[in-house]
Design a protein around this motif. Structure first.
Motif, mmCIF file in Angstrom:
data_model
loop_
_atom_site.group_PDB
_atom_site.id
_atom_site.type_symbol
_atom_site.label_atom_id
_atom_site.label_comp_id
_atom_site.label_asym_id
_atom_site.label_seq_id
_atom_site.Cartn_x
_atom_site.Cartn_y
_atom_site.Cartn_z
ATOM 1 N N ASP A 178 10.977 49.080 -6.950
ATOM 2 C CA ASP A 178 10.710 47.206 -6.882
ATOM 3 C C ASP A 178 9.366 46.685 -7.405
ATOM 4 O OD1 ASP A 178 11.894 44.735 -6.675
ATOM 5 O OD2 ASP A 178 11.499 44.678 -5.232
ATOM 6 N N LEU A 179 8.557 47.546 -6.859
ATOM 7 C CA LEU A 179 7.025 46.719 -6.390
ATOM 8 C C LEU A 179 6.423 46.946 -7.962
ATOM 9 C CD1 LEU A 179 6.101 48.741 -3.279
ATOM 10 C CD2 LEU A 179 6.451 45.549 -3.582
ATOM 11 N N ILE A 180 6.664 48.515 -8.467
ATOM 12 C CA ILE A 180 5.995 48.674 -10.067
ATOM 13 C C ILE A 180 6.879 47.420 -10.670
ATOM 14 C CG2 ILE A 180 6.217 50.409 -12.018
ATOM 15 C CD1 ILE A 180 5.811 52.019 -9.872
ATOM 16 N N SER A 181 8.488 47.643 -11.220
ATOM 17 C CA SER A 181 8.968 46.602 -12.213
ATOM 18 C C SER A 181 8.252 45.169 -12.181
ATOM 19 C CB SER A 181 10.833 46.408 -11.722
ATOM 20 O OG SER A 181 10.737 45.160 -12.528
ATOM 21 N N SER A 182 8.512 44.442 -10.576
ATOM 22 C CA SER A 182 7.512 43.263 -10.829
ATOM 23 C C SER A 182 5.994 43.551 -10.737
ATOM 24 C CB SER A 182 7.198 42.940 -8.828
ATOM 25 O OG SER A 182 6.834 41.887 -8.826
ATOM 26 N N SER A 183 5.276 43.846 -10.764
ATOM 27 C CA SER A 183 4.147 44.582 -11.470
ATOM 28 C C SER A 183 4.095 44.444 -12.475
ATOM 29 C CB SER A 183 3.350 45.406 -10.785
ATOM 30 O OG SER A 183 2.076 45.913 -11.856
ATOM 31 N N ASN A 184 4.808 45.059 -13.514
ATOM 32 C CA ASN A 184 5.036 44.761 -15.381
ATOM 33 C C ASN A 184 5.379 44.065 -15.690
ATOM 34 O OD1 ASN A 184 4.218 47.876 -14.302
ATOM 35 N ND2 ASN A 184 6.371 48.976 -15.025
ATOM 36 N N LEU A 186 6.136 40.163 -13.970
ATOM 37 C CA LEU A 186 5.327 39.210 -13.277
ATOM 38 C C LEU A 186 4.126 39.176 -13.213
ATOM 39 C CD1 LEU A 186 8.740 38.876 -10.881
ATOM 40 C CD2 LEU A 186 8.125 38.276 -13.419
ATOM 41 N N ASN A 187 3.848 40.205 -13.311
ATOM 42 C CA ASN A 187 2.161 40.815 -12.661
ATOM 43 C C ASN A 187 1.738 40.114 -11.250
ATOM 44 O OD1 ASN A 187 -0.427 41.254 -14.159
ATOM 45 N ND2 ASN A 187 -0.448 39.230 -14.353
ATOM 46 N N SER A 188 3.001 40.660 -11.171
ATOM 47 C CA SER A 188 2.565 40.593 -9.322
ATOM 48 C C SER A 188 3.070 41.477 -8.569
ATOM 49 C CB SER A 188 2.531 39.053 -8.944
ATOM 50 O OG SER A 188 4.087 38.365 -9.265
ATOM 51 N N HIS A 236 2.651 49.500 2.191
ATOM 52 C CA HIS A 236 1.132 48.706 1.973
ATOM 53 C C HIS A 236 0.691 49.266 1.113
ATOM 54 C CE1 HIS A 236 -2.038 46.436 2.984
ATOM 55 N NE2 HIS A 236 -1.763 45.194 3.099
ATOM 56 N N GLU A 237 0.123 50.640 1.543
ATOM 57 C CA GLU A 237 -0.771 51.118 0.193
ATOM 58 C C GLU A 237 -0.508 51.475 -0.410
ATOM 59 O OE1 GLU A 237 -4.227 51.525 1.621
ATOM 60 O OE2 GLU A 237 -3.526 50.525 2.984
ATOM 61 N N ILE A 238 0.405 51.625 -0.849
ATOM 62 C CA ILE A 238 1.520 52.117 -1.829
ATOM 63 C C ILE A 238 1.274 50.540 -2.807
ATOM 64 C CG2 ILE A 238 3.164 52.914 -3.254
ATOM 65 C CD1 ILE A 238 3.833 54.721 -1.160
ATOM 66 N N ALA A 239 1.425 49.824 -1.964
ATOM 67 C CA ALA A 239 1.854 49.048 -3.072
ATOM 68 C C ALA A 239 0.511 47.585 -3.678
ATOM 69 C CB ALA A 239 2.573 46.736 -1.782
ATOM 70 N N LYS A 240 -0.472 47.575 -2.705
ATOM 71 C CA LYS A 240 -1.819 47.507 -3.132
ATOM 72 C C LYS A 240 -2.172 48.675 -4.228
ATOM 73 C CE LYS A 240 -6.009 47.732 -0.963
ATOM 74 N NZ LYS A 240 -7.984 47.922 0.389
ATOM 75 N N GLY A 246 -2.101 48.085 -12.036
ATOM 76 C CA GLY A 246 -1.458 47.450 -12.446
ATOM 77 C C GLY A 246 -2.665 45.946 -13.221
ATOM 78 N N LYS A 247 -3.291 45.699 -12.639
ATOM 79 C CA LYS A 247 -4.147 44.754 -12.627
ATOM 80 C C LYS A 247 -2.777 43.358 -12.574
ATOM 81 C CE LYS A 247 -8.020 46.568 -15.385
ATOM 82 N NZ LYS A 247 -7.354 47.922 -15.568
ATOM 83 N N SER A 248 -2.243 43.586 -11.365
ATOM 84 C CA SER A 248 -1.839 42.468 -11.071
ATOM 85 C C SER A 248 -1.754 41.754 -9.440
ATOM 86 C CB SER A 248 -0.078 43.074 -10.834
ATOM 87 O OG SER A 248 0.108 43.980 -10.284
ATOM 88 N N LYS A 249 -1.584 40.405 -9.340
ATOM 89 C CA LYS A 249 -1.920 40.084 -8.007
ATOM 90 C C LYS A 249 -0.960 40.882 -6.686
ATOM 91 C CE LYS A 249 -1.912 35.684 -6.048
ATOM 92 N NZ LYS A 249 -1.263 34.065 -6.293
#
Length: 299
Positions: A178-184, A186-188, A236-240, A246-249
């Motif tokens: 879910d976090l990776i999909s959002s980064s790819n 939505l760039n966040s 938390h560390e993985i999300a960071k 991904g250079k996302s927010k």
């Protein structure tokens, strides 16, 4: 080149199944795919998005209808069982039906195993077996016992706690996906939980590479239960890390240290030792996250 082992794989259309197909093709090429017998619940062809190719499978609960196709796989080098309904299917089917379907899968797998009579039997299990209050874990425990009690030269159970890899699907029960999909897309990266969530992780491609290598080297008699863990990290560390790669927010509220941490992992020593024994390179968490972010399912 090493001799291509004969392999029987149940649950071939699932996350682990597709990861193993990918690793098998990468190691032995398409020209040796005839040495891999794929079984699914319905026997439909499997479309592999990463390989952009379809593969023939047979129905697990009707395998007797295909004895002619299965004959060459008798006395196979390797029997991998990864067929099992995932936890999210409890809500879809209800507890009773969920139990009955999984019990049938275990029974069908046992009949197939007895027919194949392989040299080595491998079960992709779960760390959930340690929780008696968990329905999924209780049934996985029954599955483990069926493997332990079976007649086979070598029996290996890999307990998975958290998974990743280049074949990772987008699913409601995978926070990393879910976090990776959002980064790819939505760039966040938005981490809503403030709980300190800690998990043990393994790349399914790394696990598959290890299993293949173990089958090539013709195991001595083994009876092992191994936590399949190469990395232990907080969500938390993985999300960071995902946001940095991904250079996302990165949107988060931090970790609430007053809350009880949610820890789901085990000692990784056995797994790391067996990686070294079979000359499988260890990779960093950053490398595995980067590879997971390349999954075509998360773009």
């Amino acid at each position: 080149m090493a001799k291509t082992p004969k392999v029987v794989l149940t649950g071939a259309s699932g996350w682990y199944g597709k990861s193993f197909i990918y690793s098998f093709v990468k190691k032995f090429g398409y020209e040796n795919i005839h040495n891999l017998l794929l079984l699914t619940s319905d026997g439909r062809n499997i479309y592999h998005k990463l390989l952009n190719r379809s593969f023939t499978s047979f129905s697990l609960n009707k395998f007797e209808d295909n004895f002619k196709s299965f004959e060459k796989f008798k006395d196979s080098d390797l029997f991998i069982q990864a067929a099992f309904l995932t936890r999210d299917k409890i809500n879809k089917y209800g507890k009773k039906k969920y139990e009955n379907i999984n019990y049938q899968i275990i029974e069908d797998t046992e009949r197939l195993f007895n027919y194949i009579n392989p040299l080595t039997r491998v079960l992709i299990s779960s760390g959930a077996v340690e929780d008696n209050n968990d329905l999924y874990g209780r049934i996985k425990c029954i599955e483990e016992n069926s493997v332990i009690g079976s007649k086979c030269s070598s029996k290996i159970i890999f307990r998975v706690y958290g998974a990743m890899g280049i074949n990772t699907p987008l699913s409601d029960w995978s926070a990393i996906a879910d976090l990776i999909s959002s980064s790819n897309k939505l760039n966040s990266v938005h981490l809503k939980s403030t709980k300190n969530i800690v998990r043990g992780y393994v790349s399914f491609e790394k696990l598959s590479e290890l299993i293949i290598k173990m089958s090539i080297f013709k195991l001595e008699k083994l009876n092992l239960t191994i936590p399949a863990i190469e990395h232990v990290s907080s969500l938390h560390e993985i999300a960071k890390m995902i946001s940095q790669i991904g250079k996302s927010k990165f949107i988060h509220k931090g970790i609430n240290l007053e809350e009880m941490p949610d820890i789901y992992t085990a000692d990784s020593t056995k797994f790391l030792d067996i990686l070294d024994k079979y000359d499988i390179d260890r990779t960093s968490l950053t490398e595995d996250i980067t590879k997971t972010m390349q999954s075509p399912h998360l773009q």
